[in-house]
Design a protein around this motif. Structure first.
Motif, PDB file in Angstrom:
ATOM      1  N   ARG A   1       0.847  -1.194   0.000  1.00 42.26           N
ATOM      2  CA  ARG A   1       0.000   0.000   0.000  1.00 42.26           C
ATOM      3  C   ARG A   1       0.879   1.240   0.000  1.00 42.26           C
ATOM      4  O   ARG A   1       1.873   1.293   0.701  1.00 42.26           O
ATOM      5  CB  ARG A   1      -0.901   0.014   1.239  1.00 42.26           C
ATOM      6  CG  ARG A   1      -1.983  -1.067   1.196  1.00 42.26           C
ATOM      7  CD  ARG A   1      -3.012  -0.782   0.114  1.00 42.26           C
ATOM      8  NE  ARG A   1      -4.039  -1.803  -0.006  1.00 42.26           N
ATOM      9  CZ  ARG A   1      -3.987  -2.838  -0.835  1.00 42.26           C
ATOM     10  NH1 ARG A   1      -2.942  -3.017  -1.628  1.00 42.26           N
ATOM     11  NH2 ARG A   1      -4.975  -3.703  -0.895  1.00 42.26           N
TER      12      ARG A   1
ATOM     13  N   GLU B   1     -16.712 -13.568  -2.863  1.00 37.52           N
ATOM     14  CA  GLU B   1     -17.497 -12.473  -2.261  1.00 37.52           C
ATOM     15  C   GLU B   1     -18.901 -12.891  -1.841  1.00 37.52           C
ATOM     16  O   GLU B   1     -19.549 -12.194  -1.073  1.00 37.52           O
ATOM     17  CB  GLU B   1     -17.615 -11.301  -3.258  1.00 37.52           C
ATOM     18  CG  GLU B   1     -16.292 -10.585  -3.503  1.00 37.52           C
ATOM     19  CD  GLU B   1     -16.435  -9.408  -4.466  1.00 37.52           C
ATOM     20  OE1 GLU B   1     -17.450  -9.366  -5.196  1.00 37.52           O
ATOM     21  OE2 GLU B   1     -15.535  -8.562  -4.483  1.00 37.52           O
TER      22      GLU B   1
ATOM     23  N   TYR C   1     -13.386 -11.056   0.045  1.00 37.65           N
ATOM     24  CA  TYR C   1     -14.062 -10.106   0.931  1.00 37.65           C
ATOM     25  C   TYR C   1     -15.154 -10.766   1.755  1.00 37.65           C
ATOM     26  O   TYR C   1     -15.551 -10.232   2.788  1.00 37.65           O
ATOM     27  CB  TYR C   1     -14.665  -8.958   0.112  1.00 37.65           C
ATOM     28  CG  TYR C   1     -13.670  -8.014  -0.505  1.00 37.65           C
ATOM     29  CD1 TYR C   1     -12.285  -8.201  -0.361  1.00 37.65           C
ATOM     30  CD2 TYR C   1     -14.098  -6.912  -1.249  1.00 37.65           C
ATOM     31  CE1 TYR C   1     -11.375  -7.320  -0.932  1.00 37.65           C
ATOM     32  CE2 TYR C   1     -13.205  -6.021  -1.824  1.00 37.65           C
ATOM     33  CZ  TYR C   1     -11.842  -6.233  -1.669  1.00 37.65           C
ATOM     34  OH  TYR C   1     -10.963  -5.363  -2.232  1.00 37.65           O
TER      35      TYR C   1
HETATM   36  P1  C2E Z   1      -3.132  -9.908  -6.924  1.00 38.28           P
HETATM   37  O1  C2E Z   1      -1.799 -10.472  -6.643  1.00 38.28           O
HETATM   38  O2  C2E Z   1      -4.031 -10.711  -7.804  1.00 38.28           O
HETATM   39  O3  C2E Z   1      -3.807  -9.637  -5.504  1.00 38.28           O
HETATM   40  C1  C2E Z   1      -5.146  -9.870  -5.196  1.00 38.28           C
HETATM   41  C2  C2E Z   1      -5.947  -8.598  -5.333  1.00 38.28           C
HETATM   42  O4  C2E Z   1      -7.329  -8.917  -5.249  1.00 38.28           O
HETATM   43  C3  C2E Z   1      -5.664  -7.573  -4.221  1.00 38.28           C
HETATM   44  O5  C2E Z   1      -5.805  -6.269  -4.785  1.00 38.28           O
HETATM   45  C4  C2E Z   1      -6.812  -7.873  -3.258  1.00 38.28           C
HETATM   46  O6  C2E Z   1      -7.116  -6.773  -2.416  1.00 38.28           O
HETATM   47  C5  C2E Z   1      -7.929  -8.158  -4.225  1.00 38.28           C
HETATM   48  N1  C2E Z   1      -9.008  -8.960  -3.650  1.00 38.28           N
HETATM   49  C6  C2E Z   1      -8.913 -10.075  -2.877  1.00 38.28           C
HETATM   50  N2  C2E Z   1     -10.132 -10.560  -2.579  1.00 38.28           N
HETATM   51  C7  C2E Z   1     -11.035  -9.744  -3.165  1.00 38.28           C
HETATM   52  C8  C2E Z   1     -12.480  -9.723  -3.227  1.00 38.28           C
HETATM   53  O7  C2E Z   1     -13.185 -10.554  -2.665  1.00 38.28           O
HETATM   54  N3  C2E Z   1     -13.054  -8.712  -3.945  1.00 38.28           N
HETATM   55  C9  C2E Z   1     -12.307  -7.767  -4.585  1.00 38.28           C
HETATM   56  N4  C2E Z   1     -12.945  -6.820  -5.259  1.00 38.28           N
HETATM   57  N5  C2E Z   1     -10.949  -7.756  -4.557  1.00 38.28           N
HETATM   58  C10 C2E Z   1     -10.325  -8.742  -3.854  1.00 38.28           C
HETATM   59  P2  C2E Z   1      -4.723  -5.117  -4.557  1.00 38.28           P
HETATM   60  O8  C2E Z   1      -4.208  -5.157  -3.140  1.00 38.28           O
HETATM   61  O9  C2E Z   1      -5.316  -3.845  -5.052  1.00 38.28           O
HETATM   62  O10 C2E Z   1      -3.515  -5.525  -5.474  1.00 38.28           O
HETATM   63  C11 C2E Z   1      -3.628  -5.492  -6.871  1.00 38.28           C
HETATM   64  C12 C2E Z   1      -2.436  -6.118  -7.535  1.00 38.28           C
HETATM   65  O11 C2E Z   1      -1.247  -5.349  -7.300  1.00 38.28           O
HETATM   66  C13 C2E Z   1      -2.107  -7.505  -7.001  1.00 38.28           C
HETATM   67  O12 C2E Z   1      -2.995  -8.446  -7.589  1.00 38.28           O
HETATM   68  C14 C2E Z   1      -0.665  -7.652  -7.458  1.00 38.28           C
HETATM   69  O13 C2E Z   1      -0.616  -8.005  -8.822  1.00 38.28           O
HETATM   70  C15 C2E Z   1      -0.144  -6.231  -7.311  1.00 38.28           C
HETATM   71  N6  C2E Z   1       0.603  -6.121  -6.027  1.00 38.28           N
HETATM   72  C16 C2E Z   1       0.169  -5.799  -4.789  1.00 38.28           C
HETATM   73  N7  C2E Z   1       1.179  -5.821  -3.899  1.00 38.28           N
HETATM   74  C17 C2E Z   1       2.295  -6.179  -4.583  1.00 38.28           C
HETATM   75  C18 C2E Z   1       3.689  -6.371  -4.237  1.00 38.28           C
HETATM   76  O14 C2E Z   1       4.120  -6.277  -3.078  1.00 38.28           O
HETATM   77  N8  C2E Z   1       4.536  -6.712  -5.265  1.00 38.28           N
HETATM   78  C19 C2E Z   1       4.099  -6.877  -6.552  1.00 38.28           C
HETATM   79  N9  C2E Z   1       5.014  -7.223  -7.489  1.00 38.28           N
HETATM   80  N10 C2E Z   1       2.825  -6.715  -6.906  1.00 38.28           N
HETATM   81  C20 C2E Z   1       1.932  -6.365  -5.944  1.00 38.28           C
END
Ligand code: C2E
Ligand code: CA
Ligand code: CA
Ligand code: CA
Length: 284
Positions: free
Chosen positions: A62, A244, A263
């Protein structure tokens, strides 16, 4: 008309200009954030489908900038294109490993999953540096015997598409330490089912987009069922992402998917909130 076309052209170039400016400014601010360590790690609890207990969390980066959160989907690509992702990724692993040690000290048997960008594996040199970074991180954390079996690295299909023999060696090297490898966003890229058999992985995560479409009918259900059956036949653990609704949960349970993230159970949260949940769970 011609005038109309010109206007539209004008509009697009202005938009592109704005975009380029935003990207350049975000890039500078990301660099600063890295220097000043103003990123924060959030934790999204993942539950065992049978017990409902928290068994793992995904670590999600974040970035709060000028009082508002910039979504990772916006800043990660900028960090990737500028190479900053290599240092950011190392910081994320350092933070996650620190948290694993704290959970171990509390006797909480919880795993953490950390996202790895394909750009962190861009070259053989970067891959070797990635492997070597664990020695430096454990030294920084002042531990000789890190519980690597508590750490999972989430990689994506785009990594598997790129390189082969060296990558397999690298992944095997990580697994020999005890680190687990998870294939994230499975089915969204140029998937090949052969990845599941040919690469040394432990787990797959079914992308949220598949879970979303379950409510749209039998064909979508059949697709997910087939992926799950194949994964189980190959001894891979399956996590469903983005659950969800109760009907999605019902589907997940009836297909013996082992872990659930979504969620319906938990959203990503700061570390203090995550630890409060774990402390409560430990009292059960
Ligand atoms: P991701 O790796 O596919 O992470 C899962 C995303 O889905 C996360 O979004 C999470 O908050 C969201 N999510 C999980 N369950 C639900 C649900 O029930 N409903 C909805 N609407 N969303 C859900 P987030 O945190 O916004 O992260 C987005 C992407 O950003 C991640 O997708 C990942 O590709 C990248 N990311 C986040 N942190 C890191 C990191 O430390 N390093 C790298 N390289 N990429 C990161
Ligand atoms: Ca992920
Ligand atoms: Ca994912
Ligand atoms: Ca995703």
């Amino acid at each position: 008309s011609k005038a109309n076309g010109r206007n539209r052209y004008h509009f697009f170039t202005e938009q592109m200009q704005l975009n380029a400016e935003r990207i350049a400014s975000l890039h500078n601010q990301l660099k600063q954030a890295l220097d000043q360590q103003t990123f924060e790690l959030y934790y999204q609890p993942i539950v065992n489908a049978t017990t409902g207990l928290i068994v793992r969390a995904e670590v999600l980066l974040r970035w709060q900038h000028d009082g508002q959160f910039i979504p990772p989907d916006e800043f990660i690509p900028i960090a990737e294109n500028s190479g900053l992702i290599v240092d950011i990724g190392r910081d994320v692993r350092l933070g996650a490993m620190q948290t694993i040690l704290e959970m171990q000290a509390h006797n909480w048997p919880i795993n953490l999953s950390v996202n790895v960008s394909t750009f962190e594996f861009w070259s053989h040199e970067l891959q070797d540096a990635f492997v070597d970074s664990f020695a430096a991180i454990t030294e920084q954390l002042e531990v000789t015997d890190f519980p690597y079996d508590r750490l999972t690295l989430e990689i994506t299909e785009s990594l598997l598409m790129k390189q082969h023999t060296h990558l397999i060696d690298v992944l095997n090297g990580l697994r020999i330490k005890g680190i687990k490898i998870s294939l994230d966003d499975f089915g969204t890229g140029y998937s090949s089912l052969s990845y599941l058999a040919n690469f040394p992985i432990d787990q797959i995560k079914i992308d949220k987009s598949f879970i979303d479409r379950l409510d749209e009918g039998k064909r979508h259900e059949a697709l997910v069922e087939a992926i799950v059956r194949l994964s189980h036949a190959l001894d891979l653990t399956v996590t469903a992402e983005g659950v969800e609704t109760e009907s999605q949960l019902k589907f997940v349970m009836s297909n013996h998917i082992q872990e659930i993230q979504g969620y319906l159970f938990y959203k990503p949260m700061p570390k203090a909130a995550f630890f409060a949940l774990l402390a409560k769970q430990a009292e059960l």
